[in-house]
Motif scaffolding. Structure first.
Motif, short mmCIF file in Angstrom:
data_model
loop_
_atom_site.label_atom_id
_atom_site.label_comp_id
_atom_site.label_asym_id
_atom_site.label_seq_id
_atom_site.Cartn_x
_atom_site.Cartn_y
_atom_site.Cartn_z
N ASN A 84 28.65 69.57 90.36
CA ASN A 84 27.96 68.73 89.38
C ASN A 84 27.11 69.59 88.44
O ASN A 84 27.01 69.31 87.25
CB ASN A 84 27.09 67.69 90.09
CG ASN A 84 27.92 66.60 90.74
OD1 ASN A 84 29.06 66.34 90.33
ND2 ASN A 84 27.38 65.96 91.78
N TRP A 85 26.50 70.61 89.01
CA TRP A 85 25.68 71.52 88.20
C TRP A 85 26.54 72.19 87.13
O TRP A 85 26.15 72.32 85.97
CB TRP A 85 25.04 72.56 89.12
CG TRP A 85 23.75 73.13 88.61
CD1 TRP A 85 22.49 72.65 88.83
CD2 TRP A 85 23.60 74.29 87.79
NE1 TRP A 85 21.57 73.44 88.19
CE2 TRP A 85 22.23 74.46 87.55
CE3 TRP A 85 24.49 75.20 87.23
CZ2 TRP A 85 21.71 75.50 86.79
CZ3 TRP A 85 23.99 76.24 86.46
CH2 TRP A 85 22.62 76.39 86.25
N LYS A 87 29.45 71.03 85.99
CA LYS A 87 29.95 70.00 85.08
C LYS A 87 28.92 69.66 84.02
O LYS A 87 29.26 69.51 82.84
CB LYS A 87 30.32 68.75 85.87
CG LYS A 87 30.91 67.63 85.03
CD LYS A 87 31.29 66.43 85.90
CE LYS A 87 31.87 65.31 85.04
NZ LYS A 87 32.23 64.12 85.88
N ASN A 88 27.66 69.55 84.41
CA ASN A 88 26.61 69.21 83.45
C ASN A 88 26.42 70.29 82.40
O ASN A 88 25.91 70.02 81.30
CB ASN A 88 25.29 68.97 84.19
CG ASN A 88 25.32 67.72 85.04
OD1 ASN A 88 26.11 66.81 84.79
ND2 ASN A 88 24.48 67.67 86.08
N ARG A 89 26.83 71.51 82.72
CA ARG A 89 26.68 72.62 81.78
C ARG A 89 28.01 73.09 81.21
O ARG A 89 28.10 74.13 80.58
CB ARG A 89 25.95 73.78 82.48
CG ARG A 89 24.49 73.46 82.70
CD ARG A 89 23.88 74.26 83.84
NE ARG A 89 22.48 73.87 84.05
CZ ARG A 89 22.11 72.79 84.72
NH1 ARG A 89 23.03 72.00 85.28
NH2 ARG A 89 20.83 72.49 84.87
N GLU A 90 29.05 72.30 81.48
CA GLU A 90 30.40 72.56 80.93
C GLU A 90 30.89 73.97 81.28
O GLU A 90 31.36 74.71 80.43
CB GLU A 90 30.42 72.34 79.42
CG GLU A 90 30.09 70.90 79.02
CD GLU A 90 30.17 70.68 77.52
OE1 GLU A 90 30.20 71.68 76.78
OE2 GLU A 90 30.21 69.52 77.09
#
Length: 346
Positions: A84-85, A87-90
């Motif tokens: 998730n970390w 994903k949030n930062r692409e």
């Protein structure tokens, strides 16, 4: 060479780079600026950007490693928080682990004293990564060059690596090393030969060593490198072919004949393709069995009230039966049929 591991303060100071860039680029339309001055100004800016890129990625790798390790210790252990970390930062997983690897390499080089923190700015990003992947001896050579103020790019790392490989190898005759030391035989040509020779058993090294000692020139090195590569490919592939292992075949005599007829490359490709075919057949059989088992299971789970599923099974009969039929083109003009005949317990 640094005798002790650098302190955290030294590392931080070496990796500290201003984040507020305000470069003054030369005007490309200014004809009064000489060409070499124009390129020099741009090159200085480019080097700063490369340093910032390297240093930023090292720190990003350390951050990602901290996130991953924190979850390993206190998280659920499935890595979802880490994902998730990202994903949030692409950031993709492959990018993340590449950055973590870079950070690990940096920390290893610094902790072992192989690299002075103050010399990090002399590296390009790619050169730093290549250095971290090199042998310890090459790392020392590169680090010494960096500490002397030399600009280290991937090209310099490769050159030093080739020099070390050529001069430290016990596989090359002394005559060849002497000529290389005198500048008559560039290490960039010898290094590939050494790497190919390292793959060969001792039995096949003597002929190559005799020939290179008798003719220590670039053309001979290139020819022997190709020959060693084909020889290694032949031996590796032949050892993997079950059909050859089960036959009463003298591989060494076949090899000698291929060398005498100058068709080693063809022989090497032959056994390589044979190995590929055997592996393909084994995979085909496994897939065919799995497909048949799934079709049987679906047939049991369905009945006349599920006509579309039954139609699906009927369509796949040509792949699940003992005779497999596959069209090689859309028009169906070319068709291949394979009959699966098994022996033993399957």
């Amino acid at each position: 060479m640094v005798e002790t591991a650098p302190s955290s303060a030294e590392i931080a100071a070496a990796l500290q780079t201003p984040t507020d860039f305000n470069f003054q680029l030369p005007d490309p339309e200014d004809e009064e600026i000489l060409e070499y001055e124009f390129e020099q100004q741009l090159d200085e800016v480019w080097k700063v950007c490369e340093r910032f890129d390297l240093q930023t990625d090292i720190w990003r790798g350390r951050v990602l490693r901290a996130v991953r390790d924190r979850e390993k210790k206190g998280g659920e252990g499935r890595g979802q928080g880490f994902l998730n970390w990202l994903k949030n930062r692409e950031i993709t997983k492959s990018q993340a682990y590449a950055l973590i690897q870079l950070a690990n390499s940096a920390d290893t080089l610094l902790a072992e004293g192989q690299l002075d923190p103050l010399s990090i700015n002399n590296f390009s990003k790619r050169a730093f990564v290549e250095t971290a992947k090199s042998a310890p001896e090459v790392q020392r050579l590169v680090s010494e060059a960096a500490q002397q103020g030399d600009r280290i790019t991937r090209r310099e790392v490769k050159q030093l690596s080739d020099e070390w490989t050529a001069m430290s190898s016990d596989l090359l005759p002394d005559e060849v090393k002497e000529k290389s030391a005198e500048g008559g035989l560039p290490p960039r040509h010898l290094a590939p030969l050494v790497r190919e020779m390292e793959k060969l058993p001792d039995l096949h090294l003597k002929g190559i060593q005799r020939e290179i000692a008798a003719n220590p020139d670039i053309d001979t090195v290139k020819t022997l490198t190709s020959e060693a590569r084909n020889l290694s490919k032949y031996l590796d592939a032949a050892a993997q072919v079950q059909t050859i292992r089960d036959a009463s075949l003298d591989l060494e005599m076949a090899l000698e004949e291929a060398l005498r007829l100058d068709c080693l490359n063809t022989a090497a490709d032959l056994v390589k393709q044979a190995s590929t075919l055997e592996q393909t057949v084994a995979k085909l059989y496994t897939t065919w069995k799995r497909l048949g088992n799934l079709a049987d299971r679906l047939y049991v789970d369905t009945g006349a009230s599920n006509p579309h599923l039954r139609s699906l099974l009927s369509c796949l009969d040509s792949l699940t039966n003992e005779v497999i039929e596959v069209k090689l083109d859309d028009a169906g003009e070319n068709l291949v049929r394979l009959r699966v005949i098994t022996e033993g317990n399957h």
